[in-house]
Write a protein that holds these residues in place. Structure first.
Motif, PDB file in Angstrom:
ATOM      1  N   ARG A 176      -0.378  -4.164   2.284  1.00  0.00           N
ATOM      2  CA  ARG A 176      -1.782  -4.143   1.872  1.00  0.00           C
ATOM      3  C   ARG A 176      -2.178  -2.797   1.290  1.00  0.00           C
ATOM      4  O   ARG A 176      -3.343  -2.449   1.274  1.00  0.00           O
ATOM      5  CB  ARG A 176      -2.661  -4.464   3.081  1.00  0.00           C
ATOM      6  CG  ARG A 176      -2.426  -5.841   3.674  1.00  0.00           C
ATOM      7  CD  ARG A 176      -2.956  -5.957   5.107  1.00  0.00           C
ATOM      8  NE  ARG A 176      -4.333  -5.520   5.213  1.00  0.00           N
ATOM      9  CZ  ARG A 176      -5.371  -6.310   4.973  1.00  0.00           C
ATOM     10  NH1 ARG A 176      -5.173  -7.557   4.600  1.00  0.00           N
ATOM     11  NH2 ARG A 176      -6.599  -5.864   5.111  1.00  0.00           N
ATOM     12  N   GLU A 217     -17.712  -9.172  -4.071  1.00  0.00           N
ATOM     13  CA  GLU A 217     -17.343  -8.478  -5.305  1.00  0.00           C
ATOM     14  C   GLU A 217     -16.817  -9.458  -6.350  1.00  0.00           C
ATOM     15  O   GLU A 217     -16.155 -10.450  -6.020  1.00  0.00           O
ATOM     16  CB  GLU A 217     -16.253  -7.441  -5.036  1.00  0.00           C
ATOM     17  CG  GLU A 217     -16.750  -6.133  -4.488  1.00  0.00           C
ATOM     18  CD  GLU A 217     -15.677  -5.068  -4.511  1.00  0.00           C
ATOM     19  OE1 GLU A 217     -16.022  -3.889  -4.324  1.00  0.00           O
ATOM     20  OE2 GLU A 217     -14.494  -5.392  -4.711  1.00  0.00           O
ATOM     21  N   TRP A 227      -8.313   0.858  -2.450  1.00  0.00           N
ATOM     22  CA  TRP A 227      -9.709   0.574  -2.837  1.00  0.00           C
ATOM     23  C   TRP A 227     -10.679   0.993  -1.750  1.00  0.00           C
ATOM     24  O   TRP A 227     -11.782   1.479  -2.049  1.00  0.00           O
ATOM     25  CB  TRP A 227      -9.874  -0.907  -3.160  1.00  0.00           C
ATOM     26  CG  TRP A 227      -8.918  -1.441  -4.185  1.00  0.00           C
ATOM     27  CD1 TRP A 227      -8.224  -2.614  -4.125  1.00  0.00           C
ATOM     28  CD2 TRP A 227      -8.542  -0.833  -5.432  1.00  0.00           C
ATOM     29  NE1 TRP A 227      -7.444  -2.764  -5.239  1.00  0.00           N
ATOM     30  CE2 TRP A 227      -7.617  -1.690  -6.062  1.00  0.00           C
ATOM     31  CE3 TRP A 227      -8.893   0.350  -6.073  1.00  0.00           C
ATOM     32  CZ2 TRP A 227      -7.038  -1.410  -7.300  1.00  0.00           C
ATOM     33  CZ3 TRP A 227      -8.313   0.649  -7.308  1.00  0.00           C
ATOM     34  CH2 TRP A 227      -7.403  -0.219  -7.900  1.00  0.00           C
ATOM     35  N   GLU A 228     -10.295   0.837  -0.486  1.00  0.00           N
ATOM     36  CA  GLU A 228     -11.162   1.275   0.603  1.00  0.00           C
ATOM     37  C   GLU A 228     -11.384   2.786   0.549  1.00  0.00           C
ATOM     38  O   GLU A 228     -12.504   3.278   0.745  1.00  0.00           O
ATOM     39  CB  GLU A 228     -10.555   0.879   1.952  1.00  0.00           C
ATOM     40  CG  GLU A 228     -10.563  -0.618   2.218  1.00  0.00           C
ATOM     41  CD  GLU A 228      -9.775  -0.981   3.458  1.00  0.00           C
ATOM     42  OE1 GLU A 228      -9.202  -0.055   4.087  1.00  0.00           O
ATOM     43  OE2 GLU A 228      -9.716  -2.174   3.799  1.00  0.00           O
ATOM     44  N   GLU A 229     -10.299   3.515   0.303  1.00  0.00           N
ATOM     45  CA  GLU A 229     -10.410   4.971   0.219  1.00  0.00           C
ATOM     46  C   GLU A 229     -11.251   5.396  -0.969  1.00  0.00           C
ATOM     47  O   GLU A 229     -12.042   6.345  -0.882  1.00  0.00           O
ATOM     48  CB  GLU A 229      -9.012   5.593   0.120  1.00  0.00           C
ATOM     49  CG  GLU A 229      -8.214   5.548   1.406  1.00  0.00           C
ATOM     50  CD  GLU A 229      -8.740   6.527   2.446  1.00  0.00           C
ATOM     51  OE1 GLU A 229      -9.517   7.433   2.085  1.00  0.00           O
ATOM     52  OE2 GLU A 229      -8.371   6.382   3.623  1.00  0.00           O
ATOM     53  N   ARG A 277     -13.698   3.668  -2.371  1.00  0.00           N
ATOM     54  CA  ARG A 277     -15.109   3.403  -2.061  1.00  0.00           C
ATOM     55  C   ARG A 277     -15.689   4.493  -1.167  1.00  0.00           C
ATOM     56  O   ARG A 277     -16.853   4.869  -1.313  1.00  0.00           O
ATOM     57  CB  ARG A 277     -15.247   2.048  -1.356  1.00  0.00           C
ATOM     58  CG  ARG A 277     -14.953   0.846  -2.238  1.00  0.00           C
ATOM     59  CD  ARG A 277     -15.329  -0.448  -1.515  1.00  0.00           C
ATOM     60  NE  ARG A 277     -14.802  -1.601  -2.219  1.00  0.00           N
ATOM     61  CZ  ARG A 277     -13.676  -2.226  -1.904  1.00  0.00           C
ATOM     62  NH1 ARG A 277     -12.956  -1.796  -0.875  1.00  0.00           N
ATOM     63  NH2 ARG A 277     -13.259  -3.269  -2.589  1.00  0.00           N
ATOM     64  N   ALA A 278     -14.888   4.978  -0.242  1.00  0.00           N
ATOM     65  CA  ALA A 278     -15.362   6.031   0.653  1.00  0.00           C
ATOM     66  C   ALA A 278     -15.521   7.359  -0.074  1.00  0.00           C
ATOM     67  O   ALA A 278     -16.372   8.174   0.283  1.00  0.00           O
ATOM     68  CB  ALA A 278     -14.396   6.192   1.828  1.00  0.00           C
ATOM     69  N   LEU A 315      -5.089  -2.557  -1.134  1.00  0.00           N
ATOM     70  CA  LEU A 315      -6.399  -2.742  -0.509  1.00  0.00           C
ATOM     71  C   LEU A 315      -6.846  -1.460   0.181  1.00  0.00           C
ATOM     72  O   LEU A 315      -8.031  -1.106   0.151  1.00  0.00           O
ATOM     73  CB  LEU A 315      -6.340  -3.894   0.500  1.00  0.00           C
ATOM     74  CG  LEU A 315      -5.929  -5.255  -0.051  1.00  0.00           C
ATOM     75  CD1 LEU A 315      -5.971  -6.307   1.052  1.00  0.00           C
ATOM     76  CD2 LEU A 315      -6.824  -5.663  -1.224  1.00  0.00           C
ATOM     77  N   HIS A 316      -5.898  -0.756   0.801  1.00  0.00           N
ATOM     78  CA  HIS A 316      -6.240   0.534   1.409  1.00  0.00           C
ATOM     79  C   HIS A 316      -6.682   1.536   0.336  1.00  0.00           C
ATOM     80  O   HIS A 316      -7.572   2.357   0.579  1.00  0.00           O
ATOM     81  CB  HIS A 316      -5.032   1.083   2.172  1.00  0.00           C
ATOM     82  CG  HIS A 316      -4.678   0.292   3.388  1.00  0.00           C
ATOM     83  ND1 HIS A 316      -5.554   0.073   4.424  1.00  0.00           N
ATOM     84  CD2 HIS A 316      -3.535  -0.359   3.741  1.00  0.00           C
ATOM     85  CE1 HIS A 316      -4.976  -0.655   5.358  1.00  0.00           C
ATOM     86  NE2 HIS A 316      -3.746  -0.933   4.961  1.00  0.00           N
TER      87      HIS A 316
END
Length: 240
Positions: free
Chosen positions: A219, A81, A225-227, A229-230, A222-223
């Motif tokens: 973090r 990215e 952004w992961e959520e 994206r999902a 970061l969690h």
């Protein structure tokens, strides 16, 4: 040609992506090396391609483009990215002048923003930035200089009453409250489960759970952004 680490060059090379593309095509290291050699006009040994895929060495931008040609893909398919505004522009395939025009800025102002990786546009210009360059959310927040503030709010949200933080966080991240709210709820529940495990286990297990909870807070962005994206495939389309 952008030099390695140049904020306006391509994002960092992603070895796993390159290896996956080659495997999907069924090509050998020898075949890829021969194609890279033909593209660049300079000898490239198969061991060099192997080192790229293994993450032992990183190709420069010119080599990434040659590797992409050898693998019949875009250079964007072989990199991580974008983390800077300049990298976003490069990924979009736009010149500084084209970007400035699309965003309603003078070229000098855009070049200054790119050089400093700092975004201070008005709402209309910000909307144009999101549509045109589609920066990864973490990249956009960093360019706005609000990463630290976001982390503070996220920690308070997951450890406290998360609904109170939906609006403040929505003003930082480029997502509507309808996206942010459910994501905060999931993060809150995940953290509370870690906290619960820390209080109801044996001393050793409790210590391990406490460490996981502390790491989660460290973090937490970061969690987020992961959520995100999902939850949504294309963040700036306004649709799940």
């Amino acid at each position: 040609m952008p030099s390695p680490g140049d904020p306006s060059g391509l994002p960092p090379f992603a070895p796993v992506r390159a290896a996956d593309v080659r495997a999907a095509l069924g090509l050998t290291l020898d075949q890829v090396a021969a194609a890279v050699t033909a593209y660049r006009g300079e000898p490239t040994h198969p061991s060099v391609v192997h080192a790229w895929e293994a993450g032992l060495t990183a190709p420069d931008d010119t080599q990434v483009r040659a590797l992409a040609a050898a693998l019949w893909c875009s250079p964007v398919d072989l990199v991580a990215e974008a983390t800077t505004l300049g990298q976003c522009r490069t990924v979009a395939g736009l010149s500084p002048g084209e970007t400035a025009t699309a965003l309603g800025l003078t070229q000098a102002r855009w070049e200054s923003a790119e050089r400093r990786n700092r975004w201070q546009g008005n709402p209309a210009q910000t909307s144009a930035l999101l549509r045109t360059l589609r920066p990864p959310p973490a990249c956009f927040v960093a360019a706005c200089g609000t990463t630290g503030r976001l982390r503070i709010l996220l920690r308070e949200a997951v450890t406290g009453w998360w609904p109170n933080y939906t609006s403040p966080i929505s003003r930082i991240v480029p997502f509507a409250p309808s996206v942010v709210g459910p994501v905060l709820e999931r993060l809150h529940l995940a953290y509370q489960q870690l906290e619960g495990a820390a209080g109801a286990s044996s001393p050793r297990a409790a210590a391990a759970a406490e460490a996981r909870a502390a790491d989660f807070l460290e973090r937490v962005d970061l969690h987020l952004w992961e959520e995100v994206r999902a939850a949504i495939a294309h963040p700036y389309d306004g649709s799940p």
